[in-house]
Write a protein that holds these residues in place. Structure first.
Motif, PDB file in Angstrom:
ATOM      1  N   ASN A 133      40.665  62.021 -29.992  1.00 27.93           N
ATOM      2  CA  ASN A 133      41.482  61.279 -28.760  1.00 27.93           C
ATOM      3  C   ASN A 133      42.234  62.237 -27.862  1.00 27.93           C
ATOM      4  N   ASP A 156      37.237  55.870 -28.585  1.00 27.61           N
ATOM      5  CA  ASP A 156      36.549  54.505 -29.021  1.00 27.61           C
ATOM      6  C   ASP A 156      34.952  54.379 -28.926  1.00 27.61           C
ATOM      7  N   ALA A 157      34.423  55.259 -28.468  1.00 33.94           N
ATOM      8  CA  ALA A 157      33.079  55.333 -28.474  1.00 33.94           C
ATOM      9  C   ALA A 157      32.683  56.072 -29.908  1.00 33.94           C
ATOM     10  N   VAL A 158      33.470  56.869 -30.398  1.00 31.36           N
ATOM     11  CA  VAL A 158      33.217  57.579 -31.683  1.00 31.36           C
ATOM     12  C   VAL A 158      33.403  56.270 -32.684  1.00 31.36           C
ATOM     13  N   LEU A 171      35.985  45.964 -30.585  1.00 33.54           N
ATOM     14  CA  LEU A 171      35.643  47.331 -30.108  1.00 33.54           C
ATOM     15  C   LEU A 171      34.136  47.543 -30.870  1.00 33.54           C
ATOM     16  N   THR A 172      34.216  47.323 -32.216  1.00 28.89           N
ATOM     17  CA  THR A 172      32.881  47.528 -32.871  1.00 28.89           C
ATOM     18  C   THR A 172      32.245  46.331 -33.097  1.00 28.89           C
ATOM     19  N   ALA A 222      32.994  53.258 -32.460  1.00 26.36           N
ATOM     20  CA  ALA A 222      31.927  52.458 -32.380  1.00 26.36           C
ATOM     21  C   ALA A 222      30.715  53.034 -33.087  1.00 26.36           C
ATOM     22  N   ALA A 223      30.389  54.241 -32.769  1.00 30.58           N
ATOM     23  CA  ALA A 223      29.232  54.931 -33.513  1.00 30.58           C
ATOM     24  C   ALA A 223      29.267  54.913 -35.046  1.00 30.58           C
ATOM     25  N   ALA A 236      38.734  56.821 -24.263  1.00 35.65           N
ATOM     26  CA  ALA A 236      37.665  56.121 -24.115  1.00 35.65           C
ATOM     27  C   ALA A 236      36.355  56.753 -25.121  1.00 35.65           C
ATOM     28  N   GLU A 237      36.486  58.052 -24.927  1.00 32.27           N
ATOM     29  CA  GLU A 237      35.350  58.714 -26.044  1.00 32.27           C
ATOM     30  C   GLU A 237      35.903  58.355 -27.449  1.00 32.27           C
ATOM     31  N   LEU A 292      27.601  62.161 -27.227  1.00 29.32           N
ATOM     32  CA  LEU A 292      28.162  61.435 -26.210  1.00 29.32           C
ATOM     33  C   LEU A 292      28.500  62.188 -24.870  1.00 29.32           C
ATOM     34  N   LYS A 297      28.411  51.574 -36.554  1.00 29.39           N
ATOM     35  CA  LYS A 297      27.094  51.394 -36.690  1.00 29.39           C
ATOM     36  C   LYS A 297      26.379  52.173 -37.435  1.00 29.39           C
TER      37      LYS A 297
END
Length: 449
Positions: free
Chosen positions: A329, A338-340, A288-289, A342-343, A335-336, A396, A346
């Motif tokens: 979640n 997972d985006a959190v 994921l990341t 990943a952010a 999905a969002e 997002l 980063k």
């Protein structure tokens, strides 16, 4: 029992036939080859001799040849065959040479040479020539057999090389003025190598390697080739090619010494390399990341501890997770969520040094390993920077999501001597932050931070 008796009878018959052949051959050869010797001796003693009829003489020669063929075939499987065969051949050669010498002595003779002397000289010369032939003939046979064997081995080599699924090259060494091999010249290329180089082999044979394939200089491969010739030690390795002829290709290369040159076998392992790299990536990195996973984290942490032990340094280990991530979640979907994550990963990378390790060890939990820090205050400052950076809103899908993190910190060797102990102490410190209301930093061994 009957079979054994029959075999004995057949063997006895073969022996009798061979013995008869030898007797007849010896008698015929002796009669022919001593003909002129008897003539010369007779003339010396004043005894008259009747000349041997030419027809009978020719028949005796044919008989000798037939018997020789028969005897040679009988001795073919015997260890003594070679000796016997050459002795018999020498007799016939003696006869042929003696006949030729007979014609020669009919030419004008020197005044000091009598007829009897010429006859004896003829016989002695024939014997010397036959003896020389007996010495030379085995060497000629060996050369012929060696040449045939070399052709057979060459045919085998070509059949194997031409049908090989690998690329195969032969290079002749090109020496410098000191006699040391400095370069190589193409001497053979198989069809697979032709396809790899995208040219016909006729265009490459005789060409200098470094002139036709400059990449061997840039990659240092030419030095490997020279080392193989210099030491005789084979070289095996993987080489990455990216030039005008071969694009983005990994080759497995094996090089062996061949005289003053080399034989090179190579195989395209690009797909295998990609698959291996992908498997290695999956085993050591979070999908994921893209951050190191628990396996790679443990390796990095143990390396950092070992380095710190040798150089009397310290290591900082941060553990953090996203506060109330389950609510993120549930409110926005996985999905969002997972985006959190990943952010957050980063932002953590942007906060620490390039020499530090940021890993995701599962769910919303992250670990940072920071070796060789200058002071505890630097580590504390970095910890709070992590907290503040993670708390910034994450944009997002046209909206912003705000999260916070709880961070626990353990130091080597203050809080533990091993990786498991440090991670456990850092985890305990993180839960102290959560107990105080989250969104903060706790250092192992301190009351509050």
């Amino acid at each position: 029992m009957v079979t054994a008796l029959l075999q004995k009878i057949v063997s006895a018959r073969r022996g009798a036939r061979l013995g008869l052949s030898l007797f007849l051959y010896g008698a015929a050869a002796l009669g022919i080859l001593t003909y002129h010797l008897k003539q010369a001796a007779g003339r010396s003693l004043g005894v008259a001799h009747f000349p041997l009829n030419s027809l009978l003489e020719g028949a005796a020669v044919v008989l000798c040849l037939l018997l020789l063929w028969r005897i040679a075939n009988s001795f073919r499987e015997s260890p003594s065959f070679i000796f016997t065969y050459y002795v018999l051949i020498s007799f016939l050669m003696f006869f042929v040479i003696e006949r030729c010498a007979l014609m020669a002595v009919r030419w004008p003779e020197p005044p000091w040479l009598t007829q009897d002397g010429a006859a004896f000289l003829q016989v002695l010369g024939s014997m010397a020539a036959a003896g020389g032939a007996l010495i030379v003939l085995p060497h000629l046979r060996s050369l012929r057999e060696g040449s045939a064997l070399a052709r057979m081995e060459r045919d085998k080599f070509l059949a194997a090389a031409e049908s090989s699924l690998d690329d195969f090259y032969l290079f002749d060494g090109v020496p410098d003025e000191k006699g040391e091999i400095k370069d190589f010249r193409f001497s053979y290329i198989n069809p697979n190598a032709e396809r790899r180089l995208r040219t016909r082999r006729e265009n490459m044979i005789g060409k200098i390697l470094t002139e036709e394939r400059p990449f061997v200089i840039r990659s240092g491969l030419i030095e490997r080739y020279r080392e193989v010739v210099r030491t005789g030690t084979p070289f095996t390795g993987e080489v990455y090619l990216d030039d005008e002829r071969i694009k983005a290709t990994w080759l497995s290369v094996q090089v062996v010494k061949l005289g003053s040159g080399i034989a090179v076998t190579s195989r395209d392992v690009t797909e295998q390399k990609r698959l291996t790299d992908h498997v290695h990536y999956l085993a050591h990195y979070d999908q994921l990341t893209g951050l190191p996973n628990r396996t790679l984290l443990r390796d990095r942490l143990e390396q950092a501890i070992a380095y710190a032990q040798r150089h009397n340094n310290r290591v900082a280990v941060f553990i953090l997770d996203v506060d109330h991530f389950k609510e993120v979640n549930d409110a926005h979907g996985h999905a969002e969520g997972d985006a959190v994550l990943a952010a957050v990963g980063k932002r953590l990378l942007e906060t620490v040094r390039e020499t530090d390790t940021v890993a995701r060890i599962g769910g919303d939990e992250f670990v940072i390993v920071m070796p060789e820090f200058k002071s505890l205050e630097d580590v504390r400052r970095c910890g709070w920077q992590i907290v503040r950076s993670a708390a910034k809103p994450i944009p997002l899908g046209g909206r912003e999501i705000k999260v916070t993190v709880s961070v626990g910190l353990a130091l080597y060797p203050d809080c533990g001597a091993g990786s498991d102990e440090l991670l456990r102490k850092a985890d305990a410190s993180m839960y102290m932050v959560k107990g105080r209301g989250r969104n903060g930093l706790q250092i192992c061994g301190e009351e509050g931070s």
